[in-house]
Design an enzyme around this catalytic site. Structure first.
Site, PDB file in Angstrom:
ATOM      1  N   LYS A  52      42.016  37.405  55.194  1.00 48.32           N
ATOM      2  CA  LYS A  52      42.728  38.531  54.391  1.00 48.32           C
ATOM      3  C   LYS A  52      44.051  38.543  55.169  1.00 48.32           C
ATOM      4  O   LYS A  52      44.108  38.661  56.340  1.00 48.32           O
ATOM      5  CB  LYS A  52      42.016  39.528  54.002  1.00 48.32           C
ATOM      6  CG  LYS A  52      42.974  40.554  52.967  1.00 48.32           C
ATOM      7  CD  LYS A  52      42.035  41.797  52.762  1.00 48.32           C
ATOM      8  CE  LYS A  52      42.922  42.828  51.601  1.00 48.32           C
ATOM      9  NZ  LYS A  52      42.067  43.956  51.242  1.00 48.32           N
ATOM     10  N   SER A 127      41.525  44.684  46.378  1.00 42.79           N
ATOM     11  CA  SER A 127      42.763  44.050  46.599  1.00 42.79           C
ATOM     12  C   SER A 127      42.312  42.853  47.597  1.00 42.79           C
ATOM     13  O   SER A 127      43.321  41.951  47.970  1.00 42.79           O
ATOM     14  CB  SER A 127      43.417  44.952  47.863  1.00 42.79           C
ATOM     15  OG  SER A 127      42.857  45.174  48.959  1.00 42.79           O
ATOM     16  N   SER A 151      37.905  47.506  48.082  1.00 39.53           N
ATOM     17  CA  SER A 151      38.674  46.149  47.962  1.00 39.53           C
ATOM     18  C   SER A 151      37.868  44.875  48.381  1.00 39.53           C
ATOM     19  O   SER A 151      38.363  43.893  48.353  1.00 39.53           O
ATOM     20  CB  SER A 151      40.032  45.983  48.679  1.00 39.53           C
ATOM     21  OG  SER A 151      41.060  46.899  47.962  1.00 39.53           O
TER      22      SER A 151
HETATM   23  N1  GLN Z   1      41.984  49.622  44.351  1.00 40.60           N
HETATM   24  C1  GLN Z   1      42.160  50.598  45.458  1.00 40.60           C
HETATM   25  C2  GLN Z   1      43.648  51.138  45.708  1.00 40.60           C
HETATM   26  O1  GLN Z   1      44.234  50.470  45.020  1.00 40.60           O
HETATM   27  C3  GLN Z   1      41.450  50.250  46.728  1.00 40.60           C
HETATM   28  C4  GLN Z   1      42.053  49.402  47.585  1.00 40.60           C
HETATM   29  C5  GLN Z   1      41.328  49.161  48.906  1.00 40.60           C
HETATM   30  O2  GLN Z   1      40.391  49.140  49.000  1.00 40.60           O
HETATM   31  N2  GLN Z   1      42.246  48.641  49.909  1.00 40.60           N
HETATM   32  O3  GLN Z   1      43.866  52.124  46.548  1.00 40.60           O
END
Ligand code: GLN
Length: 446
Positions: A52, A127, A151
């Site tokens: 990532k 994400s 995410s």
């Molecule tokens: N979708 C969540 C957010 O936008 C989780 C993001 C994440 O776990 N990095 O904060």
């Protein structure tokens, strides 16, 4: 293997767009070294993987999919990177993601729009959407992601993968670009449960460079795989099936639960009564922490600097105005507000109190149960463009994953099956530092 992998990615990624960039030379060199060392007792030696884009790789551009870090080459490896390299892993490139991991569809990336591996008109989730799409499309056998509010698990669910968010403290956060430091964890995305446990084996462990790293011995996460789940006490929280959860998701997850029962698990319904407050508490706490963590991107030390600034203040202002995307700005403003003197009690303190109530909900259930199972997401993968302009709808997509991060627990999403050609995730939540039991059930179910 590495050459074939790179070739295949070049042929498929024009459409999928899972990678922000490939690191061909570094990958070929890592493969050459792995060959030369011939240390193939190490299960990851010579195996290609995707990283990532918010996990540091020394000398290889890493941007968190943000314009503000374009051109930034870290001077050190994240601990997870270092451990994988020591195991002989071959990093082929950086997987696309939502900018600084803020989002649930990978659409906030400053660079690309990654597609869902099962339907190119749909989002891969986020994400860690690039990590998930790359693995699901067969470009690489595994990828690392990060999970602050879902995410890893949500994109795993959207792409039919196994995705593990380990216990907070299990994997070092050193070298992970900080989003919300009290919630962030690195973890693996894979096609099989066993692969997942093998990767987690390689990246876990105490690290003195992360003050929240747990000083505990790391067990072999594959150890309980193959053991029967007969008599295992499994809780199903009723709040995870309430409003907003699609019929398709309910149907598939209930079928999965019936399967667990048929294998001898003792399944009962429980209540996690504060679930509905999780999203609100998370977006206050996460934004507050992020607003502080993101202060470091000032145009001086890292990556991009606005070219035409005429004073120091202008450097900050212009760099941040031009370098950050709208979702990141929204959260910086929300977080700065929640932490301000006048708002602190009504927002940050309240959210912290809700967090404690959510932790207590889980503790109570885990007095009597080994695991909790539930859906991972309220819906299946949606169409690209359909939610990006409605942040609140996007935030509600995290309702089933956020409580786990607030409580620091380990949780995994595994594929529960398909509906209309799209996968649906089953979420398995464990006690702190008991990833082994999660893998035991996941392996039996798979
Ligand atoms: N979708 C969540 C957010 O936008 C989780 C993001 C994440 O776990 N990095 O904060």
């Amino acid at each position: 293997l590495t050459k074939d992998t790179l070739e295949n990615i070049k042929q498929t990624d024009g459409e999928l767009e899972a990678f922000v960039r490939l690191h061909e030379d570094a990958a070929l060199e890592a493969a050459r070294v792995a060959d030369e060392e011939g240390n193939f007792d190490n299960i990851l030696a010579g195996i290609p993987m995707a990283m990532k884009d918010n996990i540091s790789t020394e000398g290889l551009e890493t941007t968190g999919a943000s314009k503000i870090l374009s051109g930034f080459e870290p001077v050190y490896d994240a601990t997870a990177t270092k451990k994988l390299k020591a195991a002989g892993a071959v990093i082929v490139g950086k997987a696309n993601m939502d900018e600084f991991a803020m989002g649930g569809s990978t659409e906030t990336s400053a660079y690309k729009k990654t597609k869902n591996a099962w339907d190119l008109s749909r989002v891969p989730g986020g994400s860690s959407g690039g990590s998930a799409a790359a693995v699901a499309a067969g470009q690489v056998p595994y990828a690392l992601g990060s999970d602050t509010g879902g995410s890893i698990r949500q994109p795993a669910a959207f792409n039919g993968l196994a995705g593990m968010k380990p216990t907070y403290g299990r994997v070092s956060r050193f070298g992970l670009f900080a989003m919300a430091s009290s919630l962030d964890q690195i973890g693996p995305l894979t096609r099989t449960v066993k692969d997942n446990a093998l990767v987690l084996n390689a990246i876990s462990g105490f690290d003195e460079r992360d003050s929240t790293s747990a000083n505990l011995l790391v067990p072999d996460f594959t150890e309980k795989m193959g053991q029967s789940i007969k008599g295992m006490k499994v809780a199903v929280p009723k709040e995870y099936f309430e409003e907003g959860i699609s019929d398709e998701v309910k149907l598939q997850v209930n079928a999965a639960i019936a399967e667990l029962k048929a294998m001898g698990a003792e399944v009962s319904e429980v209540s996690l009564p504060h679930t509905q407050y999780g999203v609100a508490a998370y977006y206050v706490l996460m934004s507050s922490e992020a607003s502080s963590n993101l202060q470091r991107y000032d145009g001086i030390r890292y990556g991009f600097r606005a070219p035409d600034a005429k004073s120091l203040e202008e450097v900050y202002k212009k760099t941040r105005s031009e370098g950050f995307g709208p979702e990141v700005k929204r959260r910086i403003m929300l977080g700065t507000f929640s932490l301000s003197a006048g708002a602190y009690d009504a927002f940050f303190r309240k959210a912290a109190q809700i967090r404690t109530l959510i932790i207590e909900d889980f503790n109570k259930v885990f007095e009597d149960y080994d695991l909790i199972v539930a859906p991972t997401t309220p819906t299946q993968a949606y169409k690209i463009g359909s939610e990006i302009d409605d942040p609140k709808a996007m935030y509600m997509g995290d309702v089933l994953t956020i409580p786990v991060n607030l409580a620091g627990l380990p949780a995994m999403s595994v594929n529960a099956g398909f509906n209309a050609g799209l996968p649906i995730g089953l979420q398995i939540i464990g006690k702190a530092f008991d990833e082994q039991t999660i893998y035991q059930l996941a392996y039996a179910f798979e």
